[in-house]
Design an enzyme around this catalytic site. Structure first.
Site, mmCIF file in Angstrom:
data_model
loop_
_atom_site.group_PDB
_atom_site.id
_atom_site.type_symbol
_atom_site.label_atom_id
_atom_site.label_comp_id
_atom_site.label_asym_id
_atom_site.label_seq_id
_atom_site.Cartn_x
_atom_site.Cartn_y
_atom_site.Cartn_z
ATOM 1 N N LYS A 154 0.899 -1.026 -0.012
ATOM 2 C CA LYS A 154 0.064 0.150 -0.027
ATOM 3 C C LYS A 154 0.854 1.208 -0.016
ATOM 4 C CE LYS A 154 -4.188 -1.679 0.162
ATOM 5 N NZ LYS A 154 -5.085 -1.389 -0.907
ATOM 6 N N LYS A 250 -13.713 -6.690 -8.128
ATOM 7 C CA LYS A 250 -14.090 -6.946 -6.792
ATOM 8 C C LYS A 250 -15.678 -7.315 -6.932
ATOM 9 C CE LYS A 250 -10.601 -4.315 -4.357
ATOM 10 N NZ LYS A 250 -10.488 -2.926 -3.850
#
Ligand SMILES: CC(C)C[C@H](N)C(=O)N[C@H](CCOc1cc(O)cc2c1C(=O)N[C@@H]2C)C(=O)O
Ligand SMILES: [Mg+2]
Length: 331
Positions: A154, A250
């Site tokens: 991240k 997703k």
């Protein structure tokens, strides 16, 4: 056989503590808030789990309300095909779509991939996510995960060049993908992509804010770039062709596995690489995604690995290898 009995529908909000905290460019979290839908008839129950995402204007309470509004249509026989038009793409429809799929499998006594005419899923290697932090903190977390074959790092904007260099030093052998969660700008895009290329990163996820990502079409991309917040369902694919090389699918964005499977085929036809992604959630939310993982270049289904505890009967994770669900869990 379950016909002749009335169909029941229950929805609940669940809270699952995260082991430590999970930080991305938008902030930190200590628990996963999920919504579970359960469709029952007789002694057969199908379940689906979703994660409402405030980034897309979703809350657990509004998701619960949207699902409760489906009580009557479900009692009147709404099926999975009709559901696609009855609810918009998003987390709420995901929970119900997956519950109906699980119900179809359990009530027929067959696995869902057989019913859908797809190959039985095989174990896949998932990415493991390293939270956003200082270069030192990220290097330390990465060193503990350096045995894993695929790490998702991240990032957060300023200082990402130092972060990625520190991470690469801590995991010289792992394949690295990074996720900026919209934190870069058109001004630092080329510099940070070059820093990623120098560190041998193979994919950069959502560097620019969705809707303000046109600079991606104007530059030479030294690393493949993947859309996440910019892509939701099939309708959003066409406009991304010049900006992105890959799309993160997703189920919480597509509104379930039904649309996700169609989207994956459409994306591949348009030439996109596929990533199958997840939110922080239990194995019940990962299980349907295992069907899509089979055709994905990148599998990012590590949600349960970040939880302090997964639900009983969850997916089997052997290091970074994730196994298909047992029928009792889903499908
Ligand atoms: C367990 C990982 C974090 C899951 C996956 N590898 C991943 O990176 N997913 C993120 C989605 C980030 O999840 C967030 C972000 C956020 O700001 C708020 C939330 C969540 C979440 O899961 N629940 C809350 C709503 C990605 O690909 O971007
Ligand atoms: Mg992402």
């Amino acid at each position: 056989m379950t016909s002749g009995l009335s169909r029941k529908f229950a929805v609940s909000i669940e809270r699952w503590p995260i082991a430590g905290a999970f930080t991305i460019s938008r902030g930190a979290k200590t628990e996963a808030v999920t919504v579970v839908a359960a469709v029952s008839q007789g002694d057969c129950t199908g379940r689906g789990e979703c994660v409402p995402y405030p980034r897309y204007g979703e809350t657990a309470e509004a998701t619960l309300e949207a699902l409760n509004a489906m009580q009557e249509p479900l009692a009147e026989g709404l099926d999975r095909a009709a559901l696609q038009a009855a609810m918009p793409a998003g987390a709420a429809r995901n929970a119900l779509d997956c519950a109906l799929l699980d119900f179809e499998a359990k009530s027929s006594g067959q696995r869902i991939w057989t019913l859908l005419g797809r190959p039985a899923p095989r174990p896949c290697t998932t990415a493991f996510t390293i939270s956003l932090g200082t270069p030192e903190a990220m290097a330390s977390a990465t060193a503990k995960a350096a045995h894993r074959p695929l790490l998702k790092i991240k990032l957060g904007g300023d200082g990402d060049d130092a972060r990625i260099a520190a991470v690469r030093k801590a995991a010289p052998e792992s394949e690295l993908i990074v996720d900026a969660n919209e934190a870069w700008t058109a001004d630092n895009l080329e510099y940070l992509l070059a820093a990623c290329a120098n560190a041998g990163v193979t994919l950069v996820e959502q560097p620019l804010p969705a809707g303000r990502d046109e600079a991606l079409a104007r530059i030479k991309r030294p690393v493949a770039v993947c859309a996440d917040e910019s892509v939701h369902d099939r309708a959003s694919l066409e406009g991304l062709r010049t900006r992105y090389d890959a799309v993160n699918i997703k189920l919480d964005k597509t509104g379930g596995l039904t649309e996700a499977l169609a989207m994956a085929d459409a994306a591949q036809t348009l030439g996109f690489e596929i990533m199958i992604g997840c939110m922080v959630a239990t194995s019940l939310a990962m299980a349907p995604a295992m069907l899509l993982a089979q055709q994905a270049r990148f599998v990012d289904l590590d949600g349960p690995l970040l939880l302090a505890r997964d639900r009983d009967g969850g997916l089997r994770y052997d290091g970074s290898l994730v196994y298909p669900p047992e029928a009792a869990l889903w499908g």
